[in-house]
Design an enzyme around this catalytic site. Structure first.
Site, PDB file in Angstrom:
ATOM      1  CE  LYS A  18      -5.524  73.435 -17.866  1.00  0.00           C
ATOM      2  NZ  LYS A  18      -6.655  72.680 -18.402  1.00  0.00           N
ATOM      3  CB  SER A  19      -3.432  73.590 -12.999  1.00  0.00           C
ATOM      4  OG  SER A  19      -3.863  72.571 -13.847  1.00  0.00           O
ATOM      5  N   GLY A  91     -11.757  75.874 -19.424  1.00  0.00           N
ATOM      6  CA  GLY A  91     -12.563  75.655 -18.228  1.00  0.00           C
ATOM      7  C   GLY A  91     -12.015  76.426 -17.048  1.00  0.00           C
ATOM      8  CB  SER A 165     -15.926  70.961 -12.400  1.00  0.00           C
ATOM      9  OG  SER A 165     -14.734  71.680 -12.543  1.00  0.00           O
ATOM     10  CB  SER A 193     -10.025  67.021  -9.386  1.00  0.00           C
ATOM     11  OG  SER A 193     -10.663  66.305 -10.393  1.00  0.00           O
ATOM     12  CG  ASP A 307      -6.922  66.627 -16.580  1.00  0.00           C
ATOM     13  OD1 ASP A 307      -8.057  66.371 -17.020  1.00  0.00           O
ATOM     14  OD2 ASP A 307      -6.584  67.754 -16.190  1.00  0.00           O
ATOM     15  CE  LYS A 334     -12.413  67.020 -16.252  1.00  0.00           C
ATOM     16  NZ  LYS A 334     -11.574  67.920 -15.493  1.00  0.00           N
ATOM     17  NE  ARG A 381      -5.621  66.886 -19.933  1.00  0.00           N
ATOM     18  CZ  ARG A 381      -4.430  67.457 -19.847  1.00  0.00           C
ATOM     19  NH1 ARG A 381      -3.386  66.920 -20.449  1.00  0.00           N
ATOM     20  NH2 ARG A 381      -4.250  68.575 -19.170  1.00  0.00           N
ATOM     21  CE  LYS A 406      -9.332  73.407 -23.741  1.00  0.00           C
ATOM     22  NZ  LYS A 406      -9.070  73.348 -22.308  1.00  0.00           N
TER      23      LYS A 406
END
Ligand code: CDP
Length: 642
Positions: A18-19, A91, A165, A193, A307, A334, A381, A406
């Site tokens: 996804k990222s 997000g 974030s 992250s 995550d 989140k 998640r 999602k």
């Protein structure tokens, strides 16, 4: 959910990251020319990005079947009159787009679903205001919806805290080449992250834009242009965590293709955690394989791959020792407060969890695991990690499981692909290993299960009891290990519907409170165990299998049994059941006796009573014998062909 009744096994490919997909879609949309992306993820979060880039002029051609897409970009900053973008729950979409929209020209409203409205944006909004952008919050300060009156960005230096974030920083980086004087970003706090920021830098490089990083807290991007590119998206490493965890939990083996040690995704490091816990990991050229072994315990800082926190917390329910997760306080903001949500839902399943400021501690107690109906808080998640409990616990129900859409619409069917196939009965010793403490219902259930499956039944406890009876009769001191073992060797024990000692029926005698007192001492004698275990293996092997019940069947006698279950029940329930069978003792005495026996059985050095790796754990407290038998029979039939 139906438990896996045997180890998870399989080679699977997973949907794209996804990222990486959302970063590449945005870069492609801002590029000059047509980009081709393969391995693309099609899910709600990426649909949100797709819709947005189309709304400001990118042209896309989708090939969903082959996970490909062509994007013809707008060659620079977006220009619009009056635009409304709905980032839904995403997000990445919202935080990547906000700084890009600010670089454009026109008026745009950026909004999202309720969950996204509840998430923080203030650091990014403040940074953009410092850069001279006009942003108006329509609801509450620091949150969506916002209206941006965009007219380009001229200022070229900004400070931002990245403790909430990393997406705030990634968004600014992605937009930076569109700013007329480029951008220098100074981080005022260490970034969480960080691997996600690195991923942004690498995707930008794919599209021809370089990010300089003079020191740990500074990024510099010169004004420039994205160039169309051909990019292959890696499988999603966060999604992979559930499948690797499935291997560890079920003592199985799972290979995921397309991932490797050069992967750009930080979440790949989850496999290092599994390795430290005791799993075996193979890093192939184009795959990673995890083979479940032990799940020890330990403390893990997941700041850089947060995550996977929920994955690890779910896995921890099956660990040998406490698992502490630190460094992830920010995941309270989140999709939901993931730390609180995990505590609440794991607690429902009998797992003790303590929240800390920056993480949580899971104190596993496999004897208290139980099925429950769990909530998912609209967090994909939560659904995917709680599903892991169902691999070894019956009657887990997941509310609103569609929230996986999602990022991973076919999560549940992919998990099913790992379900073990039924094995042919030929050439297998089809042992169903049923272990558990006194009063768990083991003996009654095992006997009926054997009848139901038309298999021999082995009550190994009766054998230890028979040795205890023989020792009492011969007045042998149970602490004399050699003498007791010799007696075990010489005594002829036959188990079945009735128990015979040297051919004399001793069915009632082996169940007296006196024997209850003695049996665990006799059973803690390694030499006695050696004699009896050898007999148990021999009998079952000669008969081609059977339902074998005891304390160490799955751990020691038949660790490779085709099916392993551990029966439990709440301590009060267990005492009450035993009390019902005895007319001599009081309930209190029975409870005490059981507790003492549990203590000796589970702490002895040879073959302590433990849940075998991969065994299904069944809390029988609220179930009838028939329910347990039918549940076990179904599971057994799912792994052994009739
Ligand atoms: O029926 P209950 O659960 O009271 O116990 P059992 O199955 O008759 O076993 C009596 C005792 O034998 C247990 O408490 C253990 O100490 C021992 N045992 C063992 O060590 N290993 C086995 N495979 C079976 C029983």
């Amino acid at each position: 959910m139906q438990p896996f009744a045997a180890p998870a096994e399989g080679i699977i490919s997973l949907p794209g990251s996804k990222s990486q997909t959302n970063r590449a879609l945005l870069c492609a949309a801002l590029s000059e020319g047509t980009s081709r992306l393969s391995g693309v993820l099609y899910a709600e979060d990426t649909e949100a990005m797709l819709e947005a880039i189309v709304s400001f002029g990118a042209v896309v051609e989708e090939d969903r079947q082959n996970f490909e897409i062509e994007v013809t970009g707008i060659a620079g900053a977006p220009v619009f009159q009056e635009l409304a973008i709905n980032a839904r729950q995403s997000g990445t979409t919202s935080r990547f787009l906000l700084p890009t929209l600010a670089a454009g020209n026109g008026r745009v409203t950026l909004d999202g679903d309720q969950e996204l409205r509840a998430r923080p944006f203030s650091e990014q909004i403040d940074a953009l205001r410092d850069l001279g952008c006009e942003i108006e919050e329509l609801d509450k300060r620091g949150g969506l919806p916002v209206v941006v009156s965009a007219r380009g960005v001229e200022r070229s230096e900004v400070e931002i805290a990245a403790a909430t974030s990393s997406q705030f920083v990634s968004g600014l980086l992605l937009a930076a080449p569109l700013y007329s004087n480029g951008l220098k970003i100074n981080l005022t706090s260490p970034a969480i992250s960080r691997p996600y920021i690195e991923l942004t830098v690498e995707v930008m490089r794919d599209f021809g834009v370089l990010v300089e990083q003079p020191d740990d807290s500074t990024y510099v991007v010169n004004p420039g242009h994205y160039r169309a590119a051909e990019v292959h998206i890696e499988p999603d490493a966060s999604a992979a965590s559930y499948f690797f965890a499935a291997a560890a939990i079920t003592h199985g083996r799972v290979r995921i293709t397309g991932l490797h040690s050069e992967s750009r995704q930080g979440d790949i490091r989850f496999v290092d955690v599994l390795e430290q816990l005791g799993a075996k990991v193979v890093w192939g050229e184009n795959y990673i394989e995890v083979e479940g072994d032990r799940i020890r315990g330990g403390t893990f800082d997941l700041r850089d791959f947060s995550d996977t926190t929920q994955t690890l917390a779910a896995l921890a329910a099956f660990a040998e020792n406490d698992i502490e997760i630190t460094g992830v306080g920010f995941i309270r903001r989140k999709e939901t407060d993931r730390i609180a949500a995990m505590r609440t839902e794991l607690t429902k399943c009998g797992v003790e969890v303590k929240e800390s400021e920056d993480g949580l501690i899971v104190r596993p107690n496999l004897w208290s695991l139980k099925g429950a109906r769990v909530d998912t808080y609209n967090d994909h998640r939560m659904a995917m990690s709680m599903a892991l409990l169902s691999l070894r616990i019956p009657r887990i129900e997941i509310n609103d499981h569609e929230c996986v859409n999602k990022t991973f619409p076919d999560f549940f069917s992919r998990l099913e692909e790992l379900r073990p196939k039924a094995k042919s009965r030929e050439n297998t010793v089809a042992v169903a290993a049923i272990d558990g403490p006194a009063g768990s219902g083991k003996s009654t259930v095992a006997r009926l299960l054997a009848t139901e499956l038309k298999l021999p039944h082995f009550d190994t406890g009766a054998m230890y009891r028979a040795v205890a009876v023989a020792a009492l009769r011969a007045e042998i001191d149970p602490d004399d290990q050699d003498a007791t073992a010799e007696l075990a060797e010489q005594t002829k024990i036959a188990i079945g519907d009735r128990t015979f000692i040297d051919e004399v029926d001793a069915t009632d005698e082996i169940r007296t409170p006196e024997v209850d007192q003695l049996v665990s001492v006799v059973a803690a004698n390694p030499k006695v165990r050696r004699v009896l275990v050898a007999q148990q293996r021999k009998w079952a092997t000669e008969l081609g299998g059977g339902v074998m019940e005891g304390r160490d069947i799955g751990t020691k006698v038949f660790p490779d049994a085709i099916f392993k279950a551990f029966l439990t029940a709440q301590p009060e329930v267990r005492a009450r059941r035993r009390y019902g069978q005895s007319s001599i003792q009081t309930l209190g005495d029975v409870a005490e006796d059981i507790e003492r026996r549990d203590q000796i059985d589970s702490t002895r050095s040879d073959s302590p009573l433990q849940v075998a790796p991969g065994a299904v754990v069944i809390d029988t407290s609220d179930l009838t014998v028939e329910q347990v038998v039918s549940e076990l029979a179904n599971m057994f039939r799912s792994v052994v062909e009739d």
